[in-house]
Design a protein around this motif. Structure first.
Motif, PDB file in Angstrom:
ATOM      1  N   ALA A   4       0.831  -1.217   0.000  1.00  0.00           N
ATOM      2  CA  ALA A   4       0.000   0.000   0.000  1.00  0.00           C
ATOM      3  C   ALA A   4       0.863   1.263   0.000  1.00  0.00           C
ATOM      4  N   ARG A   5       2.017   1.184   0.661  1.00  0.00           N
ATOM      5  CA  ARG A   5       2.858   2.380   0.725  1.00  0.00           C
ATOM      6  C   ARG A   5       3.680   2.586  -0.534  1.00  0.00           C
ATOM      7  N   SER A   6       3.999   1.512  -1.221  1.00  0.00           N
ATOM      8  CA  SER A   6       4.866   1.682  -2.371  1.00  0.00           C
ATOM      9  C   SER A   6       4.089   2.103  -3.614  1.00  0.00           C
ATOM     10  N   ARG A   7       2.782   1.744  -3.690  1.00  0.00           N
ATOM     11  CA  ARG A   7       2.029   2.168  -4.865  1.00  0.00           C
ATOM     12  C   ARG A   7       1.515   3.591  -4.658  1.00  0.00           C
ATOM     13  N   ARG A   8       1.097   4.209  -5.799  1.00  0.00           N
ATOM     14  CA  ARG A   8       0.650   5.583  -5.639  1.00  0.00           C
ATOM     15  C   ARG A   8      -0.744   5.622  -5.003  1.00  0.00           C
ATOM     16  N   THR A   9      -1.050   6.739  -4.394  1.00  0.00           N
ATOM     17  CA  THR A   9      -2.343   6.916  -3.726  1.00  0.00           C
ATOM     18  C   THR A   9      -3.458   6.866  -4.762  1.00  0.00           C
ATOM     19  N   VAL A  10      -4.564   6.200  -4.393  1.00  0.00           N
ATOM     20  CA  VAL A  10      -5.728   6.132  -5.275  1.00  0.00           C
ATOM     21  C   VAL A  10      -6.881   6.864  -4.573  1.00  0.00           C
ATOM     22  N   ALA A  11      -7.513   7.770  -5.311  1.00  0.00           N
ATOM     23  CA  ALA A  11      -8.527   8.648  -4.701  1.00  0.00           C
ATOM     24  C   ALA A  11      -9.861   8.566  -5.429  1.00  0.00           C
ATOM     25  N   GLY A  12     -10.923   8.875  -4.696  1.00  0.00           N
ATOM     26  CA  GLY A  12     -12.252   9.050  -5.274  1.00  0.00           C
ATOM     27  C   GLY A  12     -12.813  10.381  -4.802  1.00  0.00           C
ATOM     28  N   ARG A  56     -13.738   4.275 -15.795  1.00  0.00           N
ATOM     29  CA  ARG A  56     -14.839   3.496 -15.217  1.00  0.00           C
ATOM     30  C   ARG A  56     -15.875   4.445 -14.616  1.00  0.00           C
ATOM     31  N   PHE A  57     -17.140   4.031 -14.693  1.00  0.00           N
ATOM     32  CA  PHE A  57     -18.217   4.881 -14.189  1.00  0.00           C
ATOM     33  C   PHE A  57     -18.723   4.335 -12.865  1.00  0.00           C
ATOM     34  N   THR A  58     -19.081   5.229 -11.984  1.00  0.00           N
ATOM     35  CA  THR A  58     -19.430   4.846 -10.625  1.00  0.00           C
ATOM     36  C   THR A  58     -20.729   5.536 -10.263  1.00  0.00           C
ATOM     37  N   ASP A  59     -21.779   4.734 -10.077  1.00  0.00           N
ATOM     38  CA  ASP A  59     -23.098   5.327  -9.870  1.00  0.00           C
ATOM     39  C   ASP A  59     -23.283   5.948  -8.499  1.00  0.00           C
ATOM     40  N   ASP A  60     -22.693   5.316  -7.481  1.00  0.00           N
ATOM     41  CA  ASP A  60     -22.990   5.815  -6.129  1.00  0.00           C
ATOM     42  C   ASP A  60     -21.806   5.614  -5.190  1.00  0.00           C
ATOM     43  N   LEU A  61     -21.948   6.219  -3.994  1.00  0.00           N
ATOM     44  CA  LEU A  61     -20.843   6.180  -3.026  1.00  0.00           C
ATOM     45  C   LEU A  61     -20.545   4.749  -2.592  1.00  0.00           C
ATOM     46  N   ALA A  62     -21.602   3.906  -2.466  1.00  0.00           N
ATOM     47  CA  ALA A  62     -21.374   2.527  -2.018  1.00  0.00           C
ATOM     48  C   ALA A  62     -20.435   1.801  -2.980  1.00  0.00           C
ATOM     49  N   THR A  63     -20.609   2.016  -4.276  1.00  0.00           N
ATOM     50  CA  THR A  63     -19.740   1.362  -5.265  1.00  0.00           C
ATOM     51  C   THR A  63     -18.314   1.893  -5.145  1.00  0.00           C
ATOM     52  N   LEU A  64     -18.206   3.193  -4.949  1.00  0.00           N
ATOM     53  CA  LEU A  64     -16.870   3.792  -4.770  1.00  0.00           C
ATOM     54  C   LEU A  64     -16.181   3.176  -3.545  1.00  0.00           C
ATOM     55  N   LEU A  65     -16.942   3.066  -2.440  1.00  0.00           N
ATOM     56  CA  LEU A  65     -16.345   2.576  -1.189  1.00  0.00           C
ATOM     57  C   LEU A  65     -16.010   1.089  -1.261  1.00  0.00           C
ATOM     58  N   ALA A  66     -16.687   0.367  -2.162  1.00  0.00           N
ATOM     59  CA  ALA A  66     -16.417  -1.076  -2.295  1.00  0.00           C
ATOM     60  C   ALA A  66     -15.125  -1.334  -3.067  1.00  0.00           C
ATOM     61  N   ASP A  67     -14.549  -0.297  -3.661  1.00  0.00           N
ATOM     62  CA  ASP A  67     -13.292  -0.473  -4.412  1.00  0.00           C
ATOM     63  C   ASP A  67     -12.144  -0.546  -3.399  1.00  0.00           C
ATOM     64  N   PRO A  68     -11.529  -1.725  -3.237  1.00  0.00           N
ATOM     65  CA  PRO A  68     -10.531  -1.874  -2.168  1.00  0.00           C
ATOM     66  C   PRO A  68      -9.265  -1.067  -2.403  1.00  0.00           C
ATOM     67  N   GLU A  69      -9.043  -0.625  -3.642  1.00  0.00           N
ATOM     68  CA  GLU A  69      -7.797   0.116  -3.912  1.00  0.00           C
ATOM     69  C   GLU A  69      -7.909   1.606  -3.620  1.00  0.00           C
ATOM     70  N   ILE A  70      -9.120   2.075  -3.396  1.00  0.00           N
ATOM     71  CA  ILE A  70      -9.262   3.510  -3.087  1.00  0.00           C
ATOM     72  C   ILE A  70      -8.827   3.757  -1.645  1.00  0.00           C
ATOM     73  N   ASP A  71      -7.836   4.638  -1.495  1.00  0.00           N
ATOM     74  CA  ASP A  71      -7.287   4.953  -0.165  1.00  0.00           C
ATOM     75  C   ASP A  71      -8.035   6.092   0.503  1.00  0.00           C
ATOM     76  N   VAL A  72      -8.480   7.053  -0.320  1.00  0.00           N
ATOM     77  CA  VAL A  72      -8.967   8.312   0.247  1.00  0.00           C
ATOM     78  C   VAL A  72     -10.129   8.836  -0.588  1.00  0.00           C
ATOM     79  N   VAL A  73     -11.131   9.383   0.107  1.00  0.00           N
ATOM     80  CA  VAL A  73     -12.287   9.949  -0.597  1.00  0.00           C
ATOM     81  C   VAL A  73     -12.404  11.436  -0.244  1.00  0.00           C
ATOM     82  N   HIS A  74     -12.635  12.248  -1.283  1.00  0.00           N
ATOM     83  CA  HIS A  74     -12.799  13.691  -1.128  1.00  0.00           C
ATOM     84  C   HIS A  74     -14.298  14.007  -1.161  1.00  0.00           C
ATOM     85  N   VAL A  75     -14.804  14.669  -0.131  1.00  0.00           N
ATOM     86  CA  VAL A  75     -16.228  15.022  -0.070  1.00  0.00           C
ATOM     87  C   VAL A  75     -16.389  16.476  -0.506  1.00  0.00           C
ATOM     88  N   CYS A  76     -17.033  16.672  -1.665  1.00  0.00           N
ATOM     89  CA  CYS A  76     -17.156  18.011  -2.272  1.00  0.00           C
ATOM     90  C   CYS A  76     -18.619  18.316  -2.588  1.00  0.00           C
TER      91      CYS A  76
END
Ligand SMILES: NC(=O)c1ccc[n+]([C@@H]2O[C@H](COP(=O)([O-])OP(=O)(O)OC[C@H]3O[C@@H](n4cnc5c(N)ncnc54)[C@H](O)[C@@H]3O)[C@@H](O)[C@H]2O)c1
Length: 373
Positions: A4-12, A56-76
């Motif tokens: 997790a530390r060696s790969r780049r950060t993945v965000a939603g 890739r298209f993401t309909d809702d937050l639940a789908t975004l959160l189910a992606d195990p590679e996403i490290d961080v989510v920005h709430v805007c």
């Protein structure tokens, strides 16, 4: 080093308006991958995904959160949605950047701060004006003692985009924006910035608010167009602040002066590459890049004479948040604790405007302080 530390950060990102776009640019400029974005409907999510060139298209937050590679989510998203989204993100074990105001009540902000602490996740709030190099310069100058004791803080945060009766936005509605509008939207930035620069804490305020247009677009308005504050700090300074979203010609005029014993320091967000230093005998206009103070240099990303601006602050804030995800401890990173503080100052402003009295700001009780008590 773990995988997790060696790969780049993945965000939603959730929320694809003005701020969603600013965050998207900052994520990419930090070298991270922007993987998924979610809008208010599946159609909007798709449009935003196409606009931002996502595969890739993401309909809702639940789908975004189910992606195990996403490290961080920005709430805007609009203010009233923040708490629900932040809780879901923290429950999914992901780090979070939540736009200000962190929540529409101090109790909610308190709950989110405690949850983030308990989960041991990085949780930050974009009080991004802290990231202007000349703001860091002012902070370093005050901390060094060069300016002397801080006595007076004054300034304003003025805009004009809600100056007409037909100007409208979700922020006008208390249901979407919260009970305070002008102060919670922009006044909190000024208070955060002044506390950051001086190291003082605002201890009490007395505020008056103005609803200049009690009706907009045919609807009654209960949120303030403008606010004026008197304030006091824990180290004996006093100050004034004027906040307005109805001041014609003022686009985003965040301006402050910190008047200390030997010099006054003044900063204008619309001219952010300079800092005015006033003295009894000589006044100076310090320019970014000329001789940066310790702590300011790393925010100087362009050679002097090539203006830096708001997006650069966001880039630096996101870069520093992501450094914290990797275990770093960047100086001056605004966290949920700062978002909570802003919510408490907002609550005091609302109470003072209603009662006409001075109102104390509740100090932050961190879990550590509770243990000591
Ligand atoms: N830090 C700063 O400098 C700064 C500056 C501006 C705004 N903000 C904050 O950023 C947030 C967003 O403001 P903005 O100016 O981008 O507003 P905006 O209206 O431009 O964008 C909000 C977006 O959220 C989407 N949205 C609404 N409800 C949603 C839901 N339930 N699920 C998913 N998406 C939803 C809307 O479709 C829209 O695209 C606010 O909290 C605001 O206070 C911060």
């Amino acid at each position: 080093m773990t995988e997790a530390r060696s790969r780049r950060t993945v965000a939603g990102i959730i929320g694809t308006g003005f701020m969603g776009e600013v965050h998207a640019r900052a994520i990419r400029r930090s070298g991270a991958e922007l993987r998924r974005v979610v809008g208010s409907t599946p159609e909007r999510s798709r449009e935003a995904g196409e606009r931002l060139g996502l595969d890739r298209f993401t309909d809702d937050l639940a789908t975004l959160l189910a992606d195990p590679e996403i490290d961080v989510v920005h709430v805007c998203t609009p203010n009233a949605t923040h708490a629900e989204f932040v809780r879901a993100i923290l429950d999914a074990g992901k780090h979070v950047i939540c736009e200000k105001p962190l929540a529409v009540t101090a109790d909610e902000a308190d709950d989110l701060t405690r949850r983030a602490d308990a989960a041991g996740l990085v949780a930050t709030v974009p009080f991004v004006y802290r990231f202007y190099p000349m703001v860091r310069e002012a902070r370093a100058r005050l901390a060094s003692g060069a300016s002397g004791e801080v006595r007076l803080l004054h300034g304003s945060y003025l805009q004009d985009w809600l100056a007409q009766t037909d100007d409208d936005n979700w922020r006008v509605s208390a249901e979407h924006g919260g009970a305070s509008r002008a102060f919670a939207d922009i006044g909190v930035h000024w208070c955060d910035l002044l506390e950051f620069v001086t190291g003082h804490r605002i201890t009490r305020v007395t505020a008056r608010t103005l609803i200049a247009m009690p009706e907009r677009a045919g609807r009654p308005v209960t949120t303030e167009d403008a606010a004026v504050l008197l304030l006091e700090t824990d180290r004996g300074a006093t100050g004034t602040l004027t906040v307005s979203q109805i001041s014609p010609g003022r686009k985003n005029r965040l301006w402050f002066s910190v008047d200390a014993a030997r010099e006054s320091l003044s900063f204008d967000q619309e001219n952010p590459d300079s800092l005015w230093v006033g003295g009894r005998d000589v006044n100076q206009q310090l320019l970014r890049g000329a001789r940066p103070a310790a702590g300011a240099a790393s925010y100087d990303v362009l050679p002097a004479g090539h203006p830096q601006g708001y997006q650069d602050c966001f880039d630096a804030f996101v870069r520093d948040t992501y450094a914290a995800l990797r275990g770093g401890k960047p100086d001056g990173l605004p966290t949920f604790a700062d978002g909570l503080r802003a919510a408490r100052i907002t609550a005091a402003v609302i109470e003072s405007a209603a009662t006409g009295t001075w109102v104390d700001i509740d100090e932050l009780h961190t879990p550590e302080q509770e243990l000591i008590a």
